[in-house]
Scaffold this motif. Structure first.
Motif, short mmCIF file in Angstrom:
data_model
loop_
_atom_site.label_atom_id
_atom_site.label_comp_id
_atom_site.label_asym_id
_atom_site.label_seq_id
_atom_site.Cartn_x
_atom_site.Cartn_y
_atom_site.Cartn_z
N ALA A 119 34.91 56.61 1.18
CA ALA A 119 35.26 55.92 0.43
C ALA A 119 34.87 54.02 0.21
CB ALA A 119 37.36 55.44 0.35
N ALA A 120 34.99 53.49 1.96
CA ALA A 120 35.02 51.74 2.21
C ALA A 120 33.15 51.63 1.29
CB ALA A 120 34.46 51.86 3.20
N LEU A 121 32.62 53.09 1.30
CA LEU A 121 31.13 51.85 1.24
C LEU A 121 31.32 51.86 -0.40
CD1 LEU A 121 28.61 54.22 2.41
CD2 LEU A 121 29.16 51.92 2.98
N SER A 147 35.28 46.72 -5.79
CA SER A 147 36.58 45.84 -5.58
C SER A 147 36.26 44.07 -5.22
CB SER A 147 37.59 46.17 -4.65
OG SER A 147 38.42 45.41 -4.32
N ASN A 148 35.21 43.80 -4.79
CA ASN A 148 35.07 43.06 -4.64
C ASN A 148 33.95 42.56 -5.79
OD1 ASN A 148 36.20 43.36 -2.60
ND2 ASN A 148 35.82 42.12 -1.43
N TYR A 172 35.56 60.09 5.65
CA TYR A 172 36.44 59.91 4.26
C TYR A 172 36.40 58.42 3.99
CZ TYR A 172 40.07 60.67 1.72
OH TYR A 172 41.38 60.43 0.31
N ILE A 173 37.49 57.68 5.25
CA ILE A 173 37.01 56.11 5.13
C ILE A 173 36.23 55.70 4.53
CG2 ILE A 173 37.64 54.36 6.82
CD1 ILE A 173 39.81 55.85 7.79
N SER A 174 34.66 55.76 5.51
CA SER A 174 33.40 55.87 5.44
C SER A 174 32.99 55.62 4.18
CB SER A 174 32.49 55.93 6.03
OG SER A 174 32.39 55.50 7.30
N PHE A 213 36.44 47.34 4.36
CA PHE A 213 38.16 48.74 3.45
C PHE A 213 38.81 48.85 5.09
CE2 PHE A 213 38.70 52.57 2.23
CZ PHE A 213 39.90 52.49 1.06
N ARG A 248 23.63 51.05 -6.46
CA ARG A 248 23.75 51.32 -5.36
C ARG A 248 24.74 53.35 -4.68
NH1 ARG A 248 26.27 49.18 -0.85
NH2 ARG A 248 27.82 50.10 -0.08
N ASN A 289 39.35 38.52 -5.85
CA ASN A 289 39.04 39.13 -6.97
C ASN A 289 39.68 39.83 -8.13
OD1 ASN A 289 36.11 40.00 -5.77
ND2 ASN A 289 36.32 40.05 -3.85
N PHE A 347 34.65 51.18 -2.30
CA PHE A 347 35.55 50.58 -3.20
C PHE A 347 35.31 49.04 -2.63
CE2 PHE A 347 39.94 48.66 -1.87
CZ PHE A 347 41.04 49.66 -3.33
N PHE A 348 34.91 48.80 -1.04
CA PHE A 348 33.94 47.96 -1.66
C PHE A 348 33.76 46.34 -2.60
CE2 PHE A 348 31.83 44.17 0.81
CZ PHE A 348 32.45 42.92 1.18
N TYR A 349 32.42 47.32 -2.27
CA TYR A 349 31.39 46.78 -3.88
C TYR A 349 32.05 46.76 -5.23
CZ TYR A 349 26.93 47.19 -7.11
OH TYR A 349 25.72 47.15 -7.03
N LEU A 376 45.52 49.26 -5.66
CA LEU A 376 46.45 49.26 -3.80
C LEU A 376 46.17 48.21 -2.85
CD1 LEU A 376 43.44 52.58 -2.53
CD2 LEU A 376 46.38 51.92 -3.10
N ASN A 377 45.37 47.19 -3.40
CA ASN A 377 44.92 45.90 -2.82
C ASN A 377 45.60 45.13 -2.99
OD1 ASN A 377 41.84 46.24 -1.56
ND2 ASN A 377 41.36 45.59 -4.01
#
Lengths: 235, 235
Positions: free
Chosen positions: A169-171, A177-178, A165-167, B174, A199, B118, A173-175, A114-115
């Motif tokens: 996923a974001a919480l 992925s990064n 939904y985005i939120s 994200f 987490r 990353n 994903f970011f953790y 995705l990135n």
DNA sequence: GGACAAATTAACCCGTTGGATAAATACTGT
DNA sequence: ACAGTATTTATCCAACGGGTTAATTTGTCC
């Protein structure tokens, strides 16, 4: 079948070959991005000759698109397994977070892909009629859950399901992925089991607290000493 | 000065040249990743001869590291400007979210660079003593805000400041970093001004609701028709 | 006004890489 | 068993890409 008379130098296996190629391509693209991916390495990893890539799939670009489409197919398929209709709204949300989180953990290449695709401004995704036709069931599921939650009084507010939904996923994903850079910055291994459990708990607590208005029982304190791992591992 | 006797083919400007090279490199790496970046393109974009890159900075790898370090320096510098000590805890959190969000919006290359790093499993960041010595002031700031919030009764729970920091970054990162693919998937332009404003409002509402327990006044409903843009644009 | 170093340009080197071609080998139906 | 096709191997190559070498120009200090 397979009554090999002599020593066979190689045996035919078009389907298997194709799968091995796509798997190898997935690893390669997710590990190095589009520009960093090497066609020869994909071939080698697949135990194939480079010519096979072009024969079975196509050029590098086709290969990448096939991988991307495969990745979306896979998550959509798993998403469909999850039914939130039968759960009480708070449990449904918790389940959703848990699923998303665990899917990301189990499929790190998906995050990387995705990135990579976003680095390319989604230009490949835009061309893919296949992916565009694969709607995620989650938005409708969430819309329903939120509606029910508000009706039952479990939730205080009607959130836009897309935002929620985005939120969610974001919480996660970011953790994840990064995690590499964050681990360096914070000087702790964010991928250690303890850290991951912590987490997940934090994410569930944050979202449910916001939705229900009730403080979560397990809202982690500053550096919680030891946390039970989350209850339901769905995926 | 600049009393050019004849036509000068070129003029000296070491510092300026270096800056132009780094700026061009930042654009290139953030647009194409490490593997996709082209040294020749950086040179051209910087209005320089390729040799200059090696003369002033170093090889491709050095170039990338310099860009990465510069990116961290920049955000750390801006972070230091933000003082949350003088604000009431809820306002401090809102301000923090607002700052983070706007920094990401104004510096999209930063997001891309982090993703790229990353993808490389932070191997460059690990080598950089420079970056590792640049601690973010945010964790301590947040720790303090949370403490004050709990003491004053504004907040119901003592969250781990690291988790909260990551969550706040996550909600914005994200969304923006993946806006290209998400826009395709959802069939709406997530970068449109309206959508961005809506997102900021959602993030603030979500986090503050979780912390304070009070439903936010502006918690967006399903597809809110029109939303005022967020009140404080700090950055 | 020249010498000397710093800055910049021009030209080139050479391993890599995506892609292509043709020949060889295995399977399938008859 | 044989023809015909599907699959795989063995090479080849032109373009590209990072990096280097050497020559050229500019500023500066006496």
């Amino acid at each position: 079948m397979a009554k090999r008379k002599r020593v066979l130098k190689w045996q035919r296996d078009p389907e298997g070959m194709r799968l091995r190629i796509l798997e190898a391509a997935k690893q390669e693209f997710s590990a190095h991005g589009i520009g960093g991916a090497r066609v020869d390495r994909i071939a080698q990893e697949a135990g194939a000759n480079k010519r096979m890539l072009y024969y079975h799939v196509g050029n590098k670009e086709d290969l990448y698109l096939a991988v991307l489409e495969g990745a979306y197919e896979k998550i959509r398929a798993e998403e469909r397994e999850l039914d939130l209709e039968h759960l009480a709204p708070p449990e449904a949300i918790e389940r959703l977070i848990d699923f998303t989180w665990n899917y990301f953990i189990k499929n790190p290449e998906f995050l990387a892909l995705l990135n990579t695709e976003n680095l390319a401004k989604a230009k490949n995704l835009k061309r893919s009629t296949k992916v565009k036709s694969m709607h995620s069931p989650f938005v409708e599921m969430i819309r329903d859950v939120v509606r029910r939650g508000v009706a039952s009084g479990d939730f205080r507010v009607a959130v836009d399901p897309v935002q929620l939904y985005i939120s969610i996923a974001a919480l996660g994903f970011f953790y994840l992925s990064n995690s590499a850079t964050l681990s360096v910055i914070f000087g702790r291994d964010l991928l250690a089991k303890e850290a991951r459990d912590e987490r997940l708990q934090h994410m569930v607590a944050l979202v449910l607290a916001a939705l229900t208005g009730k403080p979560m029982p397990s809202f982690a304190k500053d550096k919680a000493p030891k946390l039970r791992s989350a209850a339901h591992h769905t995926a």
